[in-house]
Write a protein that holds these residues in place. Structure first.
Motif, short mmCIF file in Angstrom:
data_model
loop_
_atom_site.label_atom_id
_atom_site.label_comp_id
_atom_site.label_asym_id
_atom_site.label_seq_id
_atom_site.Cartn_x
_atom_site.Cartn_y
_atom_site.Cartn_z
N GLN A 56 0.72 -1.20 -0.22
CA GLN A 56 0.01 -0.14 0.11
C GLN A 56 0.89 1.30 -0.09
O GLN A 56 0.65 2.08 -0.76
CB GLN A 56 -0.88 -0.10 1.23
CG GLN A 56 -1.74 1.18 1.54
CD GLN A 56 -3.05 1.12 0.36
OE1 GLN A 56 -4.04 1.31 0.81
NE2 GLN A 56 -2.94 1.21 -0.91
N VAL A 57 1.91 1.09 0.77
CA VAL A 57 2.62 2.72 1.05
C VAL A 57 3.47 2.67 -0.24
O VAL A 57 3.53 3.82 -1.04
CB VAL A 57 3.93 2.36 1.81
CG1 VAL A 57 4.92 3.31 1.87
CG2 VAL A 57 3.27 2.27 3.31
N VAL A 58 4.04 1.51 -0.95
CA VAL A 58 4.63 1.69 -2.27
C VAL A 58 3.76 2.12 -3.39
O VAL A 58 4.24 3.19 -4.21
CB VAL A 58 5.38 0.39 -2.78
CG1 VAL A 58 5.90 0.52 -4.08
CG2 VAL A 58 6.63 0.05 -1.61
N LEU A 59 2.57 1.76 -3.49
CA LEU A 59 1.57 1.86 -4.60
C LEU A 59 1.20 3.36 -4.50
O LEU A 59 0.74 3.95 -5.41
CB LEU A 59 0.52 0.89 -4.45
CG LEU A 59 0.77 -0.60 -4.96
CD1 LEU A 59 -0.25 -1.61 -4.68
CD2 LEU A 59 1.33 -0.67 -6.47
N LEU A 60 1.12 3.95 -3.27
CA LEU A 60 0.60 5.52 -2.99
C LEU A 60 1.68 6.39 -3.58
O LEU A 60 1.40 7.36 -3.88
CB LEU A 60 0.33 5.55 -1.60
CG LEU A 60 -1.22 4.98 -1.22
CD1 LEU A 60 -1.11 5.02 0.35
CD2 LEU A 60 -2.23 5.80 -1.96
N LEU A 61 3.02 5.84 -3.76
CA LEU A 61 4.11 6.89 -3.99
C LEU A 61 3.83 7.48 -5.33
O LEU A 61 3.70 7.03 -6.27
CB LEU A 61 5.33 6.34 -4.04
CG LEU A 61 5.85 5.64 -2.62
CD1 LEU A 61 7.24 5.10 -2.94
CD2 LEU A 61 6.08 6.79 -1.65
N GLY A 62 3.73 8.83 -5.34
CA GLY A 62 3.30 9.59 -6.61
C GLY A 62 2.13 9.22 -7.34
O GLY A 62 2.01 9.51 -8.60
N VAL A 63 1.00 8.67 -6.77
CA VAL A 63 -0.11 8.09 -7.30
C VAL A 63 -0.98 9.41 -7.96
O VAL A 63 -1.83 9.19 -8.86
CB VAL A 63 -0.83 7.21 -6.34
CG1 VAL A 63 -1.67 8.03 -5.34
CG2 VAL A 63 -2.05 6.38 -7.11
N THR A 64 -0.87 10.50 -7.48
CA THR A 64 -1.49 11.55 -7.87
C THR A 64 -1.17 12.17 -8.94
O THR A 64 -1.50 13.32 -9.55
CB THR A 64 -1.75 12.57 -6.46
OG1 THR A 64 -0.22 12.98 -6.23
CG2 THR A 64 -2.40 12.14 -5.60
N THR A 65 0.26 11.82 -9.61
CA THR A 65 0.60 12.36 -10.81
C THR A 65 0.14 11.38 -11.95
O THR A 65 0.51 10.20 -12.05
CB THR A 65 2.10 12.43 -10.70
OG1 THR A 65 2.50 13.20 -9.80
CG2 THR A 65 2.65 12.97 -12.06
N PRO A 66 -0.29 11.95 -13.00
CA PRO A 66 -0.75 13.12 -13.11
C PRO A 66 -1.97 13.45 -12.66
O PRO A 66 -2.92 12.69 -12.13
CB PRO A 66 -1.22 12.92 -14.70
CG PRO A 66 -1.68 11.87 -15.27
CD PRO A 66 -0.68 10.64 -14.10
N ASP A 67 -2.20 14.97 -12.40
CA ASP A 67 -3.15 15.55 -11.69
C ASP A 67 -4.64 15.43 -12.59
O ASP A 67 -5.28 16.26 -12.26
CB ASP A 67 -2.94 16.74 -10.88
CG ASP A 67 -2.52 17.84 -12.07
OD1 ASP A 67 -2.55 17.26 -13.33
OD2 ASP A 67 -2.18 18.94 -11.69
N LYS A 68 -4.65 14.91 -13.73
CA LYS A 68 -5.79 15.00 -14.41
C LYS A 68 -6.21 13.42 -14.65
O LYS A 68 -5.42 12.21 -14.51
CB LYS A 68 -5.36 15.55 -15.83
CG LYS A 68 -4.18 14.81 -16.71
CD LYS A 68 -3.96 15.47 -17.77
CE LYS A 68 -2.81 14.69 -18.66
NZ LYS A 68 -2.15 15.34 -19.89
N LEU A 69 -7.52 13.56 -15.43
CA LEU A 69 -7.85 11.99 -15.74
C LEU A 69 -6.78 11.59 -17.02
O LEU A 69 -6.72 12.31 -17.98
CB LEU A 69 -9.15 12.00 -16.24
CG LEU A 69 -10.19 12.36 -15.20
CD1 LEU A 69 -11.88 12.33 -15.43
CD2 LEU A 69 -10.15 11.24 -13.83
#
Length: 438
Positions: free
Chosen positions: A34-47
């Motif tokens: 869970q920690v690894v998969l969350l790294l940078g997950v909000t990039t890109p900030d578009k669909l």
């Protein structure tokens, strides 16, 4: 007598210690993943890519009154309902869209661990299967995008683990019921989840057919995939309950929030899904590929390719790690040989749950296909690899050496796997070994 009581007393806590260790390891796998998969997950900030279909459908589910037309009616609702809950909890932004994918990606790796334990009864080999499934690149990429496939995969892996556990029991009713439950939830995310359920049904039917014929191997042994006395108390009504009624009930229950208990609406929803999944009248797509090409990694899908202001690029490709997935083709031959020549049960099971989710695509008239449809088979391919790399007389270090090589390939591919790791065109060109990858 005193010494015998002492030995028995000392051995009694073993099952509890084993269960506790399994739970601790599973929890550790989940937390780390869970920690690894969350790294940078909000990039890109578009669909990006197919998020443009599924996120609007999830948003619609949050409306006080859902009006026609229902968005994205060609897929069942469960995964989109989960995404909708995440948007409500974390907001209508990149984290809200993608957090459920990371959650179910971590759960999928826990499912791989449980499958590995059920298959090999070995912590080491189960952990190796987890690492291979993660390093194959496909699961990582699909766990960081708001699509449906990772949800279906996670439930399918729990179904496989329950089924394999039941396969080895004399009374498999509970395990098979859990397998049916998980398979129904998988199908409620995407109909490709039915492929694992179909594989379970075919295996049970084959065993029962051979038992009906009173088949016996002249040199039968305990390692044979087929046993004439397997599941003596498993009856037809058990089969129907486990593999028909339970999956159907949990599947249909996920439609109730959208359609209520209206039978005509429920049937119409199934008709639309069926029509979409069986039609051949679909236009072509730049990244389409056919099922025979997927194991060879001929044509990837570029989920994202953005040129940034400084000349660098942010890229996400769904391709697969060649250092893991190409050797699978050799491992399949090894497992197939063992199943045919020695009737090995483990070889049979790893083949069944690789070939079932893969070859099912050959039966569909649908012409539009993508390599991400290969995700379930590519994930269960880790079991085929572990089987082939640990059979006698392979040295014990061979499996872990292969895991290390797979890890190296995963790291090399990270610049085109995670968008937050920006890269250059020069690196991109070095990684594109074939023209068909571009």
């Amino acid at each position: 007598m005193q010494r015998r009581r002492s030995v028995n007393t000392a051995s009694e806590p073993q099952p509890r210690r084993s269960a506790a260790r399994t739970a601790i390891v599973a929890a550790a796998i989940f937390v780390v993943a869970q920690v690894v998969l969350l790294l940078g997950v909000t990039t890109p900030d578009k669909l990006y890519f197919d998020e443009v279909h599924y996120v609007p459908a999830a948003r619609q589910m949050l409306l006080p009154v859902i009006e026609e037309p229902i968005l994205n009616p060609m897929h069942p609702p469960l995964a989109k309902e989960i995404i909708a809950l995440s948007i409500r909890a974390f907001g209508d932004g990149p984290l809200g869209w993608r957090y459920p994918a990371t959650l179910f990606g971590a759960l999928a790796l826990v499912g791989v661990y449980f499958c590995g334990l059920a298959l090999f009864a070995s912590q080491g080999r189960a952990l190796a299967a987890v690492l291979l499934a993660f390093f194959n690149q496909m699961l990582f990429v699909q766990s960081r995008i708001a699509m449906l496939d990772i949800f279906a995969l996670a439930f399918s892996l729990f179904a496989i683990a329950a089924f394999i556990h039941g396969f080895r029991q004399q009374r498999p009713q509970l395990a098979f019921a859990l397998a049916g439950l998980a398979a129904g939830l998988s199908a409620a995310c995407k109909w490709s989840g039915l492929f694992v359920l179909a594989t379970c049904i075919v295996i049970v039917a084959a065993v029962r057919l051979m038992q009906g014929w009173r088949t016996r191997f002249a040199d039968g042994n305990s390692e044979d995939w087929y046993q004439p006395d397997l599941w003596p108390d498993f009856r037809l009504h058990h089969f129907i309950a486990c593999f028909v009624l339970i999956p159907a009930v949990v599947y249909l229950a996920t439609f109730v929030p959208l359609y209520g208990f209206s039978l005509p609406d429920l049937l119409e929803a199934q008709r639309r899904i069926f029509a979409d999944n069986t039609t051949s009248a679909i236009a072509g797509h730049t990244y389409m590929s056919s099922w025979p090409s997927w194991p060879f990694l001929v044509r990837p899908v570029w989920y994202l390719f953005d040129k940034l202001a400084d000349g660098r690029i942010a890229a996400i490709v769904f391709l697969g790690n060649p250092l893991i997935l190409w050797p699978v083709l050799i491992a399949l031959v090894v497992a197939l040989r063992d199943w045919i020549v020695t009737r090995n049960r483990d070889a049979f099971l790893v083949l069944a749950f690789y070939l079932g989710p893969y070859l099912a695509w050959a039966l569909l008239p649908r012409v539009l296909g993508f390599i991400y449809y290969y995700l379930p088979a590519a994930t269960t391919a880790s079991f085929v690899l572990v089987y082939a790399l640990t059979r006698k007389p392979a040295p014990r270090w061979l499996l872990w050496a292969f895991v290390a090589v797979g890890c190296a390939g995963f790291v090399v591919m990270l610049p085109i796997t995670a968008a937050f790791i920006e890269t250059s065109m020069a690196t991109f060109n070095r990684l594109m070994l074939f023209q068909s990858w571009i």
